[in-house]
Design an enzyme around this catalytic site. Sequence first.
Site, PDB file in Angstrom:
ATOM      1  N   ASP A  19       0.879  -1.196  -0.178  1.00  6.27           N
ATOM      2  CA  ASP A  19      -0.003  -0.043  -0.003  1.00  6.27           C
ATOM      3  C   ASP A  19       1.043   1.267   0.152  1.00  6.27           C
ATOM      4  OD1 ASP A  19      -2.407   1.457  -0.081  1.00  6.27           O
ATOM      5  OD2 ASP A  19      -2.725   1.063   2.080  1.00  6.27           O
ATOM      6  N   HIS A  36       2.397   3.443  -8.947  1.00  2.42           N
ATOM      7  CA  HIS A  36       2.174   1.941  -9.424  1.00  2.42           C
ATOM      8  C   HIS A  36       3.484   1.423 -10.120  1.00  2.42           C
ATOM      9  CE1 HIS A  36      -1.860   2.406  -7.722  1.00  2.42           C
ATOM     10  NE2 HIS A  36      -2.145   2.955  -8.714  1.00  2.42           N
ATOM     11  N   LEU A 131      10.350 -20.990  -4.789  1.00  6.74           N
ATOM     12  CA  LEU A 131       9.323 -20.100  -4.013  1.00  6.74           C
ATOM     13  C   LEU A 131       8.265 -19.845  -4.907  1.00  6.74           C
ATOM     14  CD1 LEU A 131       9.354 -17.680  -1.782  1.00  6.74           C
ATOM     15  CD2 LEU A 131       9.464 -15.895  -3.655  1.00  6.74           C
TER      16      LEU A 131
HETATM   17  C1  IPE Z   1      -5.644  -2.707  -0.300  1.00 11.54           C
HETATM   18  O1  IPE Z   1      -4.975  -1.285  -0.459  1.00 11.54           O
HETATM   19  C2  IPE Z   1      -5.602  -3.382  -1.709  1.00 11.54           C
HETATM   20  C3  IPE Z   1      -4.266  -3.646  -2.087  1.00 11.54           C
HETATM   21  C4  IPE Z   1      -3.159  -3.058  -1.604  1.00 11.54           C
HETATM   22  C5  IPE Z   1      -4.079  -3.994  -3.447  1.00 11.54           C
HETATM   23  P1  IPE Z   1      -6.170  -0.366  -0.411  1.00 11.54           P
HETATM   24  O2  IPE Z   1      -5.559   1.062  -0.529  1.00 11.54           O
HETATM   25  O3  IPE Z   1      -7.136  -0.721  -1.536  1.00 11.54           O
HETATM   26  O4  IPE Z   1      -7.236  -0.351   0.730  1.00 11.54           O
HETATM   27  P2  IPE Z   1      -8.024   0.793   1.658  1.00 11.54           P
HETATM   28  O5  IPE Z   1      -9.034   1.468   0.694  1.00 11.54           O
HETATM   29  O6  IPE Z   1      -6.991   1.553   2.421  1.00 11.54           O
HETATM   30  O7  IPE Z   1      -8.598   0.068   2.740  1.00 11.54           O
HETATM   31  C1  IPE Z   2      -1.678   0.191  -3.527  1.00 15.36           C
HETATM   32  O1  IPE Z   2      -1.196   1.566  -3.518  1.00 15.36           O
HETATM   33  C2  IPE Z   2      -1.753  -0.350  -4.750  1.00 15.36           C
HETATM   34  C3  IPE Z   2      -3.295  -0.881  -5.123  1.00 15.36           C
HETATM   35  C4  IPE Z   2      -4.165  -0.814  -4.120  1.00 15.36           C
HETATM   36  C5  IPE Z   2      -3.473  -1.024  -6.473  1.00 15.36           C
HETATM   37  P1  IPE Z   2      -2.565   2.777  -3.239  1.00 15.36           P
HETATM   38  O2  IPE Z   2      -2.944   2.772  -4.912  1.00 15.36           O
HETATM   39  O3  IPE Z   2      -3.597   2.170  -2.618  1.00 15.36           O
HETATM   40  O4  IPE Z   2      -1.779   3.997  -2.905  1.00 15.36           O
HETATM   41  P2  IPE Z   2      -2.423   4.956  -1.627  1.00 15.36           P
HETATM   42  O5  IPE Z   2      -3.096   4.032  -0.688  1.00 15.36           O
HETATM   43  O6  IPE Z   2      -3.640   5.640  -2.336  1.00 15.36           O
HETATM   44  O7  IPE Z   2      -1.305   5.759  -1.334  1.00 15.36           O
HETATM   45 MG    MG Z   3      -4.050   2.465  -0.579  1.00 16.91          MG
END
Ligand code: IPE
Ligand code: IPE
Ligand code: MG
Length: 232
Positions: A19, A36, A131
């Site tokens: 995240d 990303h 792995l």
């Molecule tokens: C969880 O992250 C999903 C992934 C890392 C793929 P999100 O950013 O989507 O989750 P919330 O919205 O903070 O709970």
């Molecule tokens: C995690 O990073 C990747 C996915 C959920 C695909 P985020 O896109 O949720 O990044 P933040 O949380 O908005 O910083």
């Molecule tokens: Mg996120």
Amino acid sequence: MQRSFSMKSELEHLAIIMDGNGRWAKSRGLQRTKGHEKGAEVIRDITEYCSNHPTLQTLTLYAFSTENWKRPKLEVDFLMRLLDKYLANELETYCKCNVRFETIGDINHLSSSLQKRIETTKEATKNHNKLTQILALNYGSRDEITRAVNKVLDQNLVVTEENINKMLDTPYSDVDLIIRTSGEQRLSNFLLWQSSYSEFYFTSTLWPDFTPIELDDIIAKFYDRDRTFGGL
Ligand code: IPE
Ligand code: IPE
Ligand code: MG
């Protein structure tokens, strides 16, 4: 009562909620998509590290949740294209590091070209045995458990822990350690069943800044924890 939790304290299955890509990009004045892209590069480094770890057998990475479809279409489309590109590029890493590629989540909802890329990558890496890297794609635990229970019923089996376990997308093993980056402290519908006795580690590092050095440090802390699984 027979318990299905494994009693091992060795680190065999690591799962990461990757995240913070968006915030990483925003803090640099960049588009979220740049976060990303950088995040995908970090997956390579972490996978390489894990493939060299003496006890790790499985690395599960949360890449796209069942809730992530709520994001703007442009971002969702970008993530799908990035995944396709990532798999095409990383076949080399999977071969070099002897990593088998697997997925959890309902991939039937992904585009047919992406499904094909996923299948060919699985096929090309199926004999690798250092792995297993599992990408969670269109993954949600509630969806996974619901699908598993339906499979148990469809096969006229009794609903037991063991039978549900067998029908999950991950019949491999319970998760020993779950790491979430970016400072958020929640599971966001990730591995609810498999994490019953997981250790949790939350780091404020944003995923694009996460390194094998930090992972090494977290793993050392994992071994300091006392895991009793309800026993003494
Ligand atoms: C969880 O992250 C999903 C992934 C890392 C793929 P999100 O950013 O989507 O989750 P919330 O919205 O903070 O709970
Ligand atoms: C995690 O990073 C990747 C996915 C959920 C695909 P985020 O896109 O949720 O990044 P933040 O949380 O908005 O910083
Ligand atoms: Mg996120």
